[in-house]
Each structure stands twice: as structure tokens, then as C-alpha cells.
Write a protein that holds these residues in place. Structure first.
Motif, PDB file in Angstrom:
ATOM      1  N   PRO A  33     104.593  21.789 -50.312  1.00 42.47           N
ATOM      2  CA  PRO A  33     103.592  21.447 -51.334  1.00 42.47           C
ATOM      3  C   PRO A  33     102.423  22.431 -51.340  1.00 42.47           C
ATOM      4  O   PRO A  33     101.931  22.821 -50.273  1.00 42.47           O
ATOM      5  N   GLU A  34     101.994  22.850 -52.511  1.00 43.89           N
ATOM      6  CA  GLU A  34     100.849  23.757 -52.627  1.00 43.89           C
ATOM      7  C   GLU A  34      99.528  23.000 -52.560  1.00 43.89           C
ATOM      8  O   GLU A  34      98.538  23.518 -52.051  1.00 43.89           O
ATOM      9  N   GLU A  35      99.497  21.815 -53.083  1.00 40.44           N
ATOM     10  CA  GLU A  35      98.290  20.991 -53.123  1.00 40.44           C
ATOM     11  C   GLU A  35      98.664  19.557 -52.754  1.00 40.44           C
ATOM     12  O   GLU A  35      99.805  19.143 -52.945  1.00 40.44           O
ATOM     13  N   PRO A  36      97.704  18.799 -52.265  1.00 37.87           N
ATOM     14  CA  PRO A  36      96.339  19.172 -51.884  1.00 37.87           C
ATOM     15  C   PRO A  36      96.331  19.921 -50.551  1.00 37.87           C
ATOM     16  O   PRO A  36      97.362  19.999 -49.887  1.00 37.87           O
ATOM     17  N   PRO A  37      95.174  20.481 -50.146  1.00 36.57           N
ATOM     18  CA  PRO A  37      95.096  21.155 -48.847  1.00 36.57           C
ATOM     19  C   PRO A  37      95.552  20.213 -47.729  1.00 36.57           C
ATOM     20  O   PRO A  37      95.266  19.013 -47.755  1.00 36.57           O
ATOM     21  N   HIS A  38      96.262  20.769 -46.744  1.00 37.26           N
ATOM     22  CA  HIS A  38      96.849  19.908 -45.719  1.00 37.26           C
ATOM     23  C   HIS A  38      97.104  20.685 -44.428  1.00 37.26           C
ATOM     24  O   HIS A  38      97.137  21.907 -44.408  1.00 37.26           O
ATOM     25  N   TYR A  39      97.281  19.923 -43.367  1.00 36.61           N
ATOM     26  CA  TYR A  39      97.762  20.472 -42.102  1.00 36.61           C
ATOM     27  C   TYR A  39      99.286  20.576 -42.179  1.00 36.61           C
ATOM     28  O   TYR A  39      99.949  19.742 -42.803  1.00 36.61           O
ATOM     29  N   GLY A  89      89.748  14.281 -44.342  1.00 40.31           N
ATOM     30  CA  GLY A  89      90.296  13.861 -45.624  1.00 40.31           C
ATOM     31  C   GLY A  89      91.488  14.680 -46.059  1.00 40.31           C
ATOM     32  O   GLY A  89      91.736  14.850 -47.259  1.00 40.31           O
ATOM     33  N   SER A  90      92.262  15.181 -45.083  1.00 34.72           N
ATOM     34  CA  SER A  90      93.395  16.059 -45.393  1.00 34.72           C
ATOM     35  C   SER A  90      94.723  15.369 -45.106  1.00 34.72           C
ATOM     36  O   SER A  90      94.847  14.586 -44.161  1.00 34.72           O
ATOM     37  N   GLY A  91      95.724  15.698 -45.909  1.00 38.14           N
ATOM     38  CA  GLY A  91      97.073  15.244 -45.643  1.00 38.14           C
ATOM     39  C   GLY A  91      97.709  16.072 -44.536  1.00 38.14           C
ATOM     40  O   GLY A  91      97.140  17.079 -44.070  1.00 38.14           O
ATOM     41  N   VAL A  92      98.902  15.658 -44.119  1.00 37.17           N
ATOM     42  CA  VAL A  92      99.673  16.381 -43.108  1.00 37.17           C
ATOM     43  C   VAL A  92     101.109  16.477 -43.602  1.00 37.17           C
ATOM     44  O   VAL A  92     101.691  15.488 -44.062  1.00 37.17           O
ATOM     45  N   TYR A  93     101.679  17.669 -43.499  1.00 38.66           N
ATOM     46  CA  TYR A  93     103.045  17.921 -43.948  1.00 38.66           C
ATOM     47  C   TYR A  93     103.871  18.435 -42.773  1.00 38.66           C
ATOM     48  O   TYR A  93     103.371  19.166 -41.917  1.00 38.66           O
ATOM     49  N   THR A  94     105.131  18.048 -42.734  1.00 44.01           N
ATOM     50  CA  THR A  94     106.049  18.565 -41.727  1.00 44.01           C
ATOM     51  C   THR A  94     107.465  18.484 -42.267  1.00 44.01           C
ATOM     52  O   THR A  94     107.705  17.898 -43.340  1.00 44.01           O
ATOM     53  N   ALA A 153     104.527   7.278 -37.476  1.00 46.02           N
ATOM     54  CA  ALA A 153     103.167   7.819 -37.541  1.00 46.02           C
ATOM     55  C   ALA A 153     102.573   7.749 -38.943  1.00 46.02           C
ATOM     56  O   ALA A 153     101.470   8.238 -39.171  1.00 46.02           O
ATOM     57  N   GLY A 154     103.311   7.161 -39.874  1.00 52.68           N
ATOM     58  CA  GLY A 154     102.780   6.990 -41.226  1.00 52.68           C
ATOM     59  C   GLY A 154     103.256   8.018 -42.230  1.00 52.68           C
ATOM     60  O   GLY A 154     102.759   8.053 -43.363  1.00 52.68           O
ATOM     61  N   PHE A 155     104.214   8.870 -41.863  1.00 53.44           N
ATOM     62  CA  PHE A 155     104.769   9.840 -42.806  1.00 53.44           C
ATOM     63  C   PHE A 155     105.802   9.167 -43.696  1.00 53.44           C
ATOM     64  O   PHE A 155     106.416   8.169 -43.330  1.00 53.44           O
ATOM     65  N   ARG A 156     106.014   9.763 -44.856  1.00 50.34           N
ATOM     66  CA  ARG A 156     107.059   9.318 -45.778  1.00 50.34           C
ATOM     67  C   ARG A 156     107.813  10.557 -46.254  1.00 50.34           C
ATOM     68  O   ARG A 156     107.322  11.674 -46.167  1.00 50.34           O
ATOM     69  N   ARG A 157     109.013  10.343 -46.738  1.00 52.75           N
ATOM     70  CA  ARG A 157     109.792  11.447 -47.296  1.00 52.75           C
ATOM     71  C   ARG A 157     109.071  12.036 -48.507  1.00 52.75           C
ATOM     72  O   ARG A 157     108.497  11.302 -49.303  1.00 52.75           O
ATOM     73  N   ARG A 175     102.056  12.800 -44.959  1.00 53.22           N
ATOM     74  CA  ARG A 175     101.191  11.670 -44.612  1.00 53.22           C
ATOM     75  C   ARG A 175      99.849  11.849 -45.298  1.00 53.22           C
ATOM     76  O   ARG A 175      99.188  12.881 -45.130  1.00 53.22           O
ATOM     77  N   ASP A 176      99.450  10.859 -46.082  1.00 53.61           N
ATOM     78  CA  ASP A 176      98.142  10.873 -46.728  1.00 53.61           C
ATOM     79  C   ASP A 176      97.050  10.591 -45.711  1.00 53.61           C
ATOM     80  O   ASP A 176      97.269   9.858 -44.723  1.00 53.61           O
TER      81      ASP A 176
END
Length: 199
Positions: free
Chosen positions: A116-122, A154-159, A173-177, A196-197
Motif C-alpha cells: 500500500p502507498e497510503e496511508p503512511p505506515h510501519y 497514529g500510523s498503520g502497520v503492514y506486513t 495482534a489485530g492484523f487483517r488480510r 493493522r489500523d
């Protein structure tokens, strides 16, 4: 759980880097993605430490290494706004992987298409715990530190989970597909994008 964030490349002395690379290499030696990238078992054991050294040093340059004080678990990530030098990384990996570089480029290309390009995230790239300590909550503790930081910003996390177990841990840990699986060519394995939001 007490964890320690390594704050800069200078804090990663040679022995720490070696320990983390050995930990990551042993943890991912039988991972489906590593096996697809480097099918030969002996060569995989030889090449993975150098492969992970690039990732450890990249994450450290962005204050993106979390590890337990004893070094038995590690989590690598990049923070929002990180902009690695892709050409330099490609050159570093090519020098390490030789003929297996095409496989890595395929992985990177497909990851980029789904990232994902947005929003800014870890972006969490790798996490590992020492064999024998793997189900003891070490990775969950490190992930909790990162998620607290992301929430505070206030940042999301992607993995991308490379195994069903990794996906299950992410869901706890609260992640979703996020979107469809990233399927590697020629009958290769799949990565599961997860998001994860902030809370």
C-alpha cells in the motif's frame, strides 16, 4: 516483557549483527519463501546470513531493529517515510545471491505491486525467535512495542506473512488480510499481505 530497541547502526556492533543474522538464518532456513529463492539446502545455509545482514543493517539505519536483551528474538521494520536506496540494495543482494538474484527480484517486484502507498505506515519485514524459545511470547512482546509506537504516532502497520502460523500471529495482534495473496511464479509459495489500523 523487557525489550530493547537498537537505535542506530552504531549500536549494532559486529557481534550483535552476526548473532541476529544467525538467528534469522536458522529461523527462516526451512521457510517456503527461502526454499523457493534458494532451493539447494547447503547453499541456502551459506547465503542466508549475508542476505539477512543487508536487512538488519537497513532496518538499523532507520532505528528499525527491536530485540530482546538476550538477543533471542528480533523484529525488523521500516518506519513511515523510510526511503531505502533501491539500486544500492539490488547491488548488495546481487553480489550475495548470484544466480538466485532473479528469484529475489521476482519477490521484490510482486511485493511492490501489492504494497500500500497510503496511508503512511510501519513495514515489518522479518521477525524471529531462537529455536526452543519460539512460542514463549518473545515476538509478541516485540510486536507489542512496535504496535504501541505505531498507535502513538497514529500510523498503520503492514506486513506479509509467509506462513499460516505467521498469519495467525498477525491476526492475534489485530492484523487483517489486505487484498489478495502474493503468489510467486512457477508453483512458488504465497505471501499474505496484512494490515493493522492504529488504535
Amino acid at each position: 516483557m523487557s525489550t530493547a530497541a537498537l537505535r542506530s547502526t552504531n549500536r549494532l556492533n559486529r557481534s550483535v549483527v552476526t548473532r541476529l543474522c544467525d538467528l534469522l538464518s536458522s529461523s527462516f532456513h526451512e521457510d517456503a519463501l527461502a526454499r523457493w529463492m534458494i532451493p539447494d539446502e547447503r547453499l541456502r545455509a551459506e547465503l542466508l546470513p549475508g542476505f539477512f545482514k543487508v536487512f538488519v543493517e537497513l532496518s538499523a539505519a532507520y532505528d528499525g531493529v527491536l530485540m530482546t536483551p538476550d538477543g533471542d528474538a528480533v523484529l525488523l521494520f521500516l518506519p513511515p517515510g523510510a526511503e531505502p536506496d533501491e539500486a544500492a540494495l539490488d547491488e548488495a543482494f546481487a553480489g550475495l545471491l548470484g544466480e538466485h538474484m532473479d528469484a529475489l527480484r521476482s519477490i521484490i517486484r510482486l511485493q511492490a505491486q501489492h504494497h500500500p502507498e497510503e496511508p503512511p505506515h510501519y513495514y515489518v519485514s522479518f521477525g524471529a525467535a531462537r529455536p526452543g524459545r519460539q512460542k514463549g511470547g518473545l515476538i509478541s512482546g516485540l510486536a507489542g512495542d512496535l504496535l504501541a509506537r505505531a498507535d502513538a504516532n497514529g500510523s498503520g502497520v503492514y506486513t506479509e506473512a509467509s506462513s499460516p502460523g505467521g498469519e495467525a500471529a498477525g491476526r492475534r495482534a489485530g492484523f487483517r488480510r489486505l487484498g489478495v495473496e502474493i503468489v510467486l511464479p512457477d508453483g512458488g509459495p504465497a505471501l499474505r499481505p496484512m494490515w493493522r489500523d492504529p488504535r
